[in-house]
Design a protein around this motif. Sequence first.
Motif, PDB file in Angstrom:
ATOM      1  N   VAL A 191       0.835  -1.193   0.000  1.00 44.57           N
ATOM      2  CA  VAL A 191       0.000   0.000   0.000  1.00 44.57           C
ATOM      3  C   VAL A 191       0.877   1.252   0.000  1.00 44.57           C
ATOM      4  CG1 VAL A 191      -1.897  -1.150   1.201  1.00 44.57           C
ATOM      5  CG2 VAL A 191      -0.198   0.116   2.529  1.00 44.57           C
ATOM      6  N   GLU A 192       0.230   2.367  -0.194  1.00 43.14           N
ATOM      7  CA  GLU A 192       0.898   3.664  -0.226  1.00 43.14           C
ATOM      8  C   GLU A 192       1.534   3.977   1.119  1.00 43.14           C
ATOM      9  OE1 GLU A 192      -0.475   8.307  -1.106  1.00 43.14           O
ATOM     10  OE2 GLU A 192      -1.957   6.730  -0.717  1.00 43.14           O
ATOM     11  N   TYR A 193       2.750   4.509   1.082  1.00 44.31           N
ATOM     12  CA  TYR A 193       3.402   4.975   2.303  1.00 44.31           C
ATOM     13  C   TYR A 193       2.980   6.413   2.565  1.00 44.31           C
ATOM     14  CZ  TYR A 193       6.910   6.918   5.439  1.00 44.31           C
ATOM     15  OH  TYR A 193       7.519   7.564   6.480  1.00 44.31           O
ATOM     16  N   MET A 194       2.586   6.675   3.800  1.00 46.76           N
ATOM     17  CA  MET A 194       2.135   8.008   4.166  1.00 46.76           C
ATOM     18  C   MET A 194       3.046   8.578   5.245  1.00 46.76           C
ATOM     19  SD  MET A 194       0.101  10.468   3.703  1.00 46.76           S
ATOM     20  CE  MET A 194      -0.733   9.535   2.428  1.00 46.76           C
ATOM     21  N   GLU A 195       3.846   9.561   4.875  1.00 43.97           N
ATOM     22  CA  GLU A 195       4.705  10.245   5.843  1.00 43.97           C
ATOM     23  C   GLU A 195       3.841  11.157   6.696  1.00 43.97           C
ATOM     24  OE1 GLU A 195       8.051  10.928   7.819  1.00 43.97           O
ATOM     25  OE2 GLU A 195       8.259   9.928   5.878  1.00 43.97           O
ATOM     26  N   GLY A 196       3.956  11.017   8.020  1.00 44.72           N
ATOM     27  CA  GLY A 196       3.139  11.865   8.874  1.00 44.72           C
ATOM     28  C   GLY A 196       3.212  11.454  10.327  1.00 44.72           C
ATOM     29  N   ASN A 236      -4.683   4.440  14.420  1.00 43.44           N
ATOM     30  CA  ASN A 236      -4.955   4.085  13.032  1.00 43.44           C
ATOM     31  C   ASN A 236      -5.347   5.280  12.164  1.00 43.44           C
ATOM     32  OD1 ASN A 236      -4.316   1.441  13.501  1.00 43.44           O
ATOM     33  ND2 ASN A 236      -6.418   0.772  13.828  1.00 43.44           N
ATOM     34  N   PHE A 237      -4.983   6.475  12.632  1.00 42.39           N
ATOM     35  CA  PHE A 237      -5.153   7.683  11.826  1.00 42.39           C
ATOM     36  C   PHE A 237      -3.801   8.380  11.716  1.00 42.39           C
ATOM     37  CE2 PHE A 237      -9.427   6.930  13.320  1.00 42.39           C
ATOM     38  CZ  PHE A 237     -10.232   7.321  12.272  1.00 42.39           C
ATOM     39  N   ILE A 238      -3.480   8.853  10.521  1.00 41.96           N
ATOM     40  CA  ILE A 238      -2.217   9.558  10.281  1.00 41.96           C
ATOM     41  C   ILE A 238      -2.515  10.955   9.739  1.00 41.96           C
ATOM     42  CG2 ILE A 238      -0.102   9.617   8.899  1.00 41.96           C
ATOM     43  CD1 ILE A 238      -0.127   6.577   8.899  1.00 41.96           C
ATOM     44  N   VAL A 239      -1.856  11.940  10.328  1.00 41.87           N
ATOM     45  CA  VAL A 239      -1.920  13.305   9.811  1.00 41.87           C
ATOM     46  C   VAL A 239      -0.706  13.491   8.903  1.00 41.87           C
ATOM     47  CG1 VAL A 239      -1.882  15.761  10.376  1.00 41.87           C
ATOM     48  CG2 VAL A 239      -3.101  14.145  11.867  1.00 41.87           C
ATOM     49  N   PRO A 240      -0.900  13.614   7.580  1.00 45.43           N
ATOM     50  CA  PRO A 240       0.231  13.713   6.651  1.00 45.43           C
ATOM     51  C   PRO A 240       1.114  14.925   6.925  1.00 45.43           C
ATOM     52  CG  PRO A 240      -1.815  13.262   5.472  1.00 45.43           C
ATOM     53  CD  PRO A 240      -2.192  13.627   6.876  1.00 45.43           C
ATOM     54  N   GLU A 251     -14.392  20.788  -6.684  1.00 42.07           N
ATOM     55  CA  GLU A 251     -13.800  21.373  -5.499  1.00 42.07           C
ATOM     56  C   GLU A 251     -12.426  20.770  -5.251  1.00 42.07           C
ATOM     57  OE1 GLU A 251     -16.404  20.640  -2.303  1.00 42.07           O
ATOM     58  OE2 GLU A 251     -18.040  21.886  -3.073  1.00 42.07           O
ATOM     59  N   ASN A 252     -11.604  21.512  -4.521  1.00 39.47           N
ATOM     60  CA  ASN A 252     -10.321  20.988  -4.084  1.00 39.47           C
ATOM     61  C   ASN A 252     -10.356  20.743  -2.587  1.00 39.47           C
ATOM     62  OD1 ASN A 252      -9.053  20.948  -6.542  1.00 39.47           O
ATOM     63  ND2 ASN A 252      -8.298  23.048  -6.372  1.00 39.47           N
ATOM     64  N   ARG A 253      -9.824  19.615  -2.178  1.00 41.82           N
ATOM     65  CA  ARG A 253      -9.784  19.285  -0.765  1.00 41.82           C
ATOM     66  C   ARG A 253      -8.356  18.979  -0.360  1.00 41.82           C
ATOM     67  NH1 ARG A 253     -12.954  14.270   0.251  1.00 41.82           N
ATOM     68  NH2 ARG A 253     -12.099  13.682  -1.761  1.00 41.82           N
ATOM     69  N   ARG A 254      -8.029  19.324   0.875  1.00 36.15           N
ATOM     70  CA  ARG A 254      -6.723  18.994   1.411  1.00 36.15           C
ATOM     71  C   ARG A 254      -6.756  17.579   1.976  1.00 36.15           C
ATOM     72  NH1 ARG A 254      -3.124  22.914   2.497  1.00 36.15           N
ATOM     73  NH2 ARG A 254      -2.354  21.881   4.372  1.00 36.15           N
ATOM     74  N   ARG A 255      -5.699  16.844   1.703  1.00 33.30           N
ATOM     75  CA  ARG A 255      -5.586  15.499   2.276  1.00 33.30           C
ATOM     76  C   ARG A 255      -4.940  15.645   3.654  1.00 33.30           C
ATOM     77  NH1 ARG A 255      -2.480  10.202  -0.301  1.00 33.30           N
ATOM     78  NH2 ARG A 255      -3.806   8.642   0.688  1.00 33.30           N
ATOM     79  N   ASP A 256      -5.764  15.931   4.650  1.00 31.87           N
ATOM     80  CA  ASP A 256      -5.235  16.261   5.964  1.00 31.87           C
ATOM     81  C   ASP A 256      -5.367  15.131   6.969  1.00 31.87           C
ATOM     82  OD1 ASP A 256      -7.960  16.384   6.106  1.00 31.87           O
ATOM     83  OD2 ASP A 256      -8.065  18.509   6.611  1.00 31.87           O
ATOM     84  N   LEU A 257      -5.934  13.996   6.569  1.00 31.44           N
ATOM     85  CA  LEU A 257      -6.085  12.871   7.485  1.00 31.44           C
ATOM     86  C   LEU A 257      -6.259  11.585   6.685  1.00 31.44           C
ATOM     87  CD1 LEU A 257      -6.350  12.240  10.574  1.00 31.44           C
ATOM     88  CD2 LEU A 257      -8.822  12.296  10.225  1.00 31.44           C
ATOM     89  N   VAL A 258      -5.568  10.537   7.114  1.00 30.59           N
ATOM     90  CA  VAL A 258      -5.634   9.244   6.426  1.00 30.59           C
ATOM     91  C   VAL A 258      -5.844   8.148   7.467  1.00 30.59           C
ATOM     92  CG1 VAL A 258      -4.365   7.582   5.011  1.00 30.59           C
ATOM     93  CG2 VAL A 258      -4.129  10.032   4.559  1.00 30.59           C
TER      94      VAL A 258
END
Length: 314
Positions: A191-196, A236-240, A251-258
């Motif tokens: 899966v995708e690696y999420m730095e945060g 189990n939540f990551i803030v990037p 619309e544009n949204r910020r990816r602020d939580l994964v």
Amino acid sequence: MCSCPYYSGAEYRLQITPEADSPVSGTINVKVRVLEVFEPITISPVLKVALATESLSIALPSTLVLKVYDRRYANDLREFYDAPELSEESEEAFRAWAPSGSGLRRTLEEWKEKRRADDELDIEPSAEETEAYLATPLASYYENEVRVYEHMVSMQGNEIPRFFGRTRFIIESHNAQPDRMTDAEVPGILVEYMEGTRLDNLSIDALSPALCQKCVDIVLAFGDNGVLNQDVRLENFIVPSSPGILPSGSENRRRDLVMIDFAQSRLRREDEDDEQWKREKWSTDEEGAIGYVLQTKCGWDYKPTYRYMVLVEE
């Protein structure tokens, strides 16, 4: 003791089976190198890996997460079920027993029934049976996670990581090291690696009302899509580190939580009627599992939706 094959610097060859709707058919072979092992290992070893193969038929990022479902290193499960300490001898004994052991063909429910019966008769399970029992929930976690990722395609790359496929280790006998052996039977996902920063490690000042509400919104979105998650928690939540901008319609949204880790999730069953589903969701209370915890942690004014409330029958 068995030497753990999951360590920084380890290199693996993987066979990837892309997700169901991928334009790439068949399997893909890649080589990866472990950059980091996320500690502690609780149920599944989770590894940050670097892609070491070029010219692939599928587009993959250079850094990924490899999660494997290996009963040998499901440390919390092993402790809970009092599994014997791993050794080369115990593994050899299990592998010799496995081809003829009926335990490998038991479902989790059948295992639980057998263990209850054994408890009533004060029968201690053999070491081999314990290993087979541990393999059963691990196989279930693996299938659960794959199904959820493939079901929640619309949230991939937004509220959850992108899912690139199932994996198996390719064992190259000429490079095999007896004390560092990987197991070709151990399944995994890429899966995708999420730095945060994990939500439980975030400072109280950083837990804004908007971020807290986003956690609940993600959990509710899973329910709206027929997913029951029995492992909703801050970890189990990551803030990037770099939220970025995501296109979503006009619309544009910020990816602020994964949100990550869906091993203990399941899809709504076809034979599960509205009342049954509602009761399962109400008793699990995924929304409250994150909402009330955030309320306690940072004083957020959590307002439950009571979406799945079940009245007590008189």
